[in-house]
Design a protein around this motif. Sequence first.
Motif, mmCIF file in Angstrom:
data_model
loop_
_atom_site.group_PDB
_atom_site.id
_atom_site.type_symbol
_atom_site.label_atom_id
_atom_site.label_comp_id
_atom_site.label_asym_id
_atom_site.label_seq_id
_atom_site.Cartn_x
_atom_site.Cartn_y
_atom_site.Cartn_z
ATOM 1 N N VAL A 19 0.836 -1.193 0.000
ATOM 2 C CA VAL A 19 0.000 0.000 0.000
ATOM 3 C C VAL A 19 0.875 1.250 0.000
ATOM 4 C CG1 VAL A 19 -1.740 1.324 1.253
ATOM 5 C CG2 VAL A 19 -1.880 -1.183 1.179
ATOM 6 N N LYS A 20 0.723 2.052 -1.027
ATOM 7 C CA LYS A 20 1.426 3.325 -1.146
ATOM 8 C C LYS A 20 0.453 4.352 -1.701
ATOM 9 C CE LYS A 20 5.247 5.661 -3.557
ATOM 10 N NZ LYS A 20 6.371 5.502 -4.531
ATOM 11 N N VAL A 21 0.345 5.484 -1.010
ATOM 12 C CA VAL A 21 -0.562 6.554 -1.425
ATOM 13 C C VAL A 21 0.273 7.793 -1.739
ATOM 14 C CG1 VAL A 21 -2.534 7.981 -0.765
ATOM 15 C CG2 VAL A 21 -2.345 5.633 0.091
ATOM 16 N N LYS A 22 0.062 8.374 -2.903
ATOM 17 C CA LYS A 22 0.740 9.611 -3.262
ATOM 18 C C LYS A 22 -0.161 10.788 -2.931
ATOM 19 C CE LYS A 22 3.580 7.641 -6.974
ATOM 20 N NZ LYS A 22 3.951 7.738 -8.415
ATOM 21 N N VAL A 23 0.308 11.664 -2.040
ATOM 22 C CA VAL A 23 -0.468 12.827 -1.627
ATOM 23 C C VAL A 23 0.504 13.915 -1.186
ATOM 24 C CG1 VAL A 23 -0.753 11.897 0.715
ATOM 25 C CG2 VAL A 23 -2.350 13.631 -0.137
ATOM 26 N N GLY A 24 0.223 15.149 -1.514
ATOM 27 C CA GLY A 24 1.158 16.234 -1.249
ATOM 28 C C GLY A 24 1.321 16.559 0.223
ATOM 29 N N SER A 25 2.545 16.533 0.715
ATOM 30 C CA SER A 25 2.936 17.029 2.044
ATOM 31 C C SER A 25 2.012 16.571 3.170
ATOM 32 C CB SER A 25 3.002 18.557 2.027
ATOM 33 O OG SER A 25 3.794 19.025 0.971
ATOM 34 N N PRO A 26 1.777 15.269 3.310
ATOM 35 C CA PRO A 26 0.848 14.802 4.348
ATOM 36 C C PRO A 26 1.389 15.082 5.751
ATOM 37 C CG PRO A 26 2.074 12.946 3.459
ATOM 38 C CD PRO A 26 2.422 14.144 2.611
ATOM 39 N N ALA A 27 0.502 15.548 6.635
ATOM 40 C CA ALA A 27 0.912 15.920 7.989
ATOM 41 C C ALA A 27 0.093 15.231 9.067
ATOM 42 C CB ALA A 27 0.798 17.437 8.174
ATOM 43 N N CYS A 28 -1.062 14.668 8.715
ATOM 44 C CA CYS A 28 -1.923 14.053 9.725
ATOM 45 C C CYS A 28 -2.897 13.103 9.037
ATOM 46 C CB CYS A 28 -2.694 15.115 10.500
ATOM 47 S SG CYS A 28 -3.745 14.462 11.820
ATOM 48 N N ILE A 29 -3.221 11.992 9.715
ATOM 49 C CA ILE A 29 -4.220 11.031 9.239
ATOM 50 C C ILE A 29 -5.137 10.697 10.407
ATOM 51 C CG2 ILE A 29 -4.629 8.772 8.188
ATOM 52 C CD1 ILE A 29 -1.585 8.792 7.443
ATOM 53 N N VAL A 30 -6.446 10.798 10.205
ATOM 54 C CA VAL A 30 -7.406 10.338 11.210
ATOM 55 C C VAL A 30 -8.423 9.443 10.522
ATOM 56 C CG1 VAL A 30 -7.143 12.318 12.759
ATOM 57 C CG2 VAL A 30 -8.876 12.378 10.952
ATOM 58 N N PHE A 31 -9.012 8.533 11.296
ATOM 59 C CA PHE A 31 -9.970 7.576 10.766
ATOM 60 C C PHE A 31 -11.352 7.829 11.324
ATOM 61 C CE2 PHE A 31 -5.881 5.329 10.571
ATOM 62 C CZ PHE A 31 -5.882 4.916 9.240
ATOM 63 N N ASN A 32 -12.358 7.364 10.554
ATOM 64 C CA ASN A 32 -13.746 7.466 11.000
ATOM 65 C C ASN A 32 -14.545 6.332 10.378
ATOM 66 O OD1 ASN A 32 -15.949 8.763 12.371
ATOM 67 N ND2 ASN A 32 -16.668 9.496 10.388
ATOM 68 N N LYS A 33 -15.389 5.700 11.188
ATOM 69 C CA LYS A 33 -16.224 4.617 10.696
ATOM 70 C C LYS A 33 -17.535 5.188 10.174
ATOM 71 C CE LYS A 33 -14.260 1.166 13.808
ATOM 72 N NZ LYS A 33 -14.513 0.221 14.931
ATOM 73 N N GLY A 34 -17.896 4.783 8.976
ATOM 74 C CA GLY A 34 -19.146 5.213 8.381
ATOM 75 C C GLY A 34 -20.209 4.136 8.501
ATOM 76 N N GLY A 35 -21.132 4.090 7.548
ATOM 77 C CA GLY A 35 -22.193 3.100 7.561
ATOM 78 C C GLY A 35 -21.676 1.738 7.125
ATOM 79 N N PRO A 36 -22.548 0.709 7.108
ATOM 80 C CA PRO A 36 -22.142 -0.643 6.713
ATOM 81 C C PRO A 36 -21.633 -0.665 5.281
ATOM 82 C CG PRO A 36 -24.278 -0.671 7.777
ATOM 83 C CD PRO A 36 -23.942 0.757 7.530
ATOM 84 N N SER A 37 -20.604 -1.497 5.049
ATOM 85 C CA SER A 37 -20.055 -1.621 3.698
ATOM 86 C C SER A 37 -20.754 -2.729 2.941
ATOM 87 C CB SER A 37 -18.550 -1.906 3.779
ATOM 88 O OG SER A 37 -18.303 -3.091 4.489
#
Length: 354
Positions: free
Chosen positions: A336-354
């Motif tokens: 897993v590799k994600v290209k994104v400019g100057s990342p400084a923070c990651i937070v998660f959140n659970k949504g509805g059922p998948s």
Amino acid sequence: METLYAYVGCYTTPQRNGQGNGINVYRVDRRSGAFSHVQCLEGLENPSFLAVDSAGRHLYSVHGDRSEATAFTIDVRTGRLHLLNRQPTGGFNPIHLAFDRTGRALVVSNYGSDSIAVLPILKNGALGPYPTLTAVTGALGPHRIEQKNIRPHHNPLDREGRHFFLPCKGGDSIISYRVNRKKGVLVEAARVAARPGAGPRHIAFHPRRPLAYVVNELDSTITTYRKDGAKLVPLQLVPSTPPDFTGYSTGAEIAVDRAGRNVYVSNRGHNSIGVFAVDVATGALAPKQWVPTHGTVPRFFTLDPDGRFLYVANQGSHTIFAYRIGVDGKLSLTSVKVKVGSPACIVFNKGGPS
């Protein structure tokens, strides 16, 4: 299984060599750890640290090198963000934010102007104006460049929900605060001095025991503390980089896993994640592993809510990499590799059922 979303904040301005474009939203495959892009909310300057409320319906951001915090609504079905409102933080370069025990207030540290503000959260999730500021004061450390002011860097709430702890990079100290709810301000409860020139940056609490771990930015060390209410008592100091590393590096992020068996720390310069075993009897740390971050300036990392993956945000090389967490706490690189400019923070959140 509930859908999991990831929100990535970044730096956008030339002064920060920012190549980001706002807050990026991703849907997370909880089995593989892969990110799928959902949204980029543009028009935001340096949304550098983020927090999601306990209901998963609002996201909040502070903005590096600016003087405001922003509230967003979250569409729980899609994960998408919508701007709600903005409020001044009362100081320059707000760097961290954390909810109080009730979830009805947001505490913000102003790194550039040595103050902390308590912003009320209104019923609709919007931010209200802070009633007054709390000045953060104290003696400065010896570093002529990095310790020109107190520089409060982090203000998480302890697991008991009673005190906010504020590592002060410029003041070589960690200060604890309680909330005066009548006045809507923070009041100092205790402080502990760090080694001169250490530069305490971030703090992480053990999930079950009265222990806290602080990454010291300027001398690349980790301090283990015994926690007694609002007070911290130092127990141990260890390097955050390998003993054979002689280059320049600074500590950045620190976290404890859900079981309280391992502490993780990121090193900018050595460009690694260090894994440290927690002694079950004393809480002391012993090095277990260092893994390369495969990028530069690993300013931030976080563990996913399931405790399966650790994600590293390489601010300097504009990538996020995922590592699988083994049963022994050690890390192994995934695809897993994600290209994104100057990342400084990651937070998660659970949504509805998948």
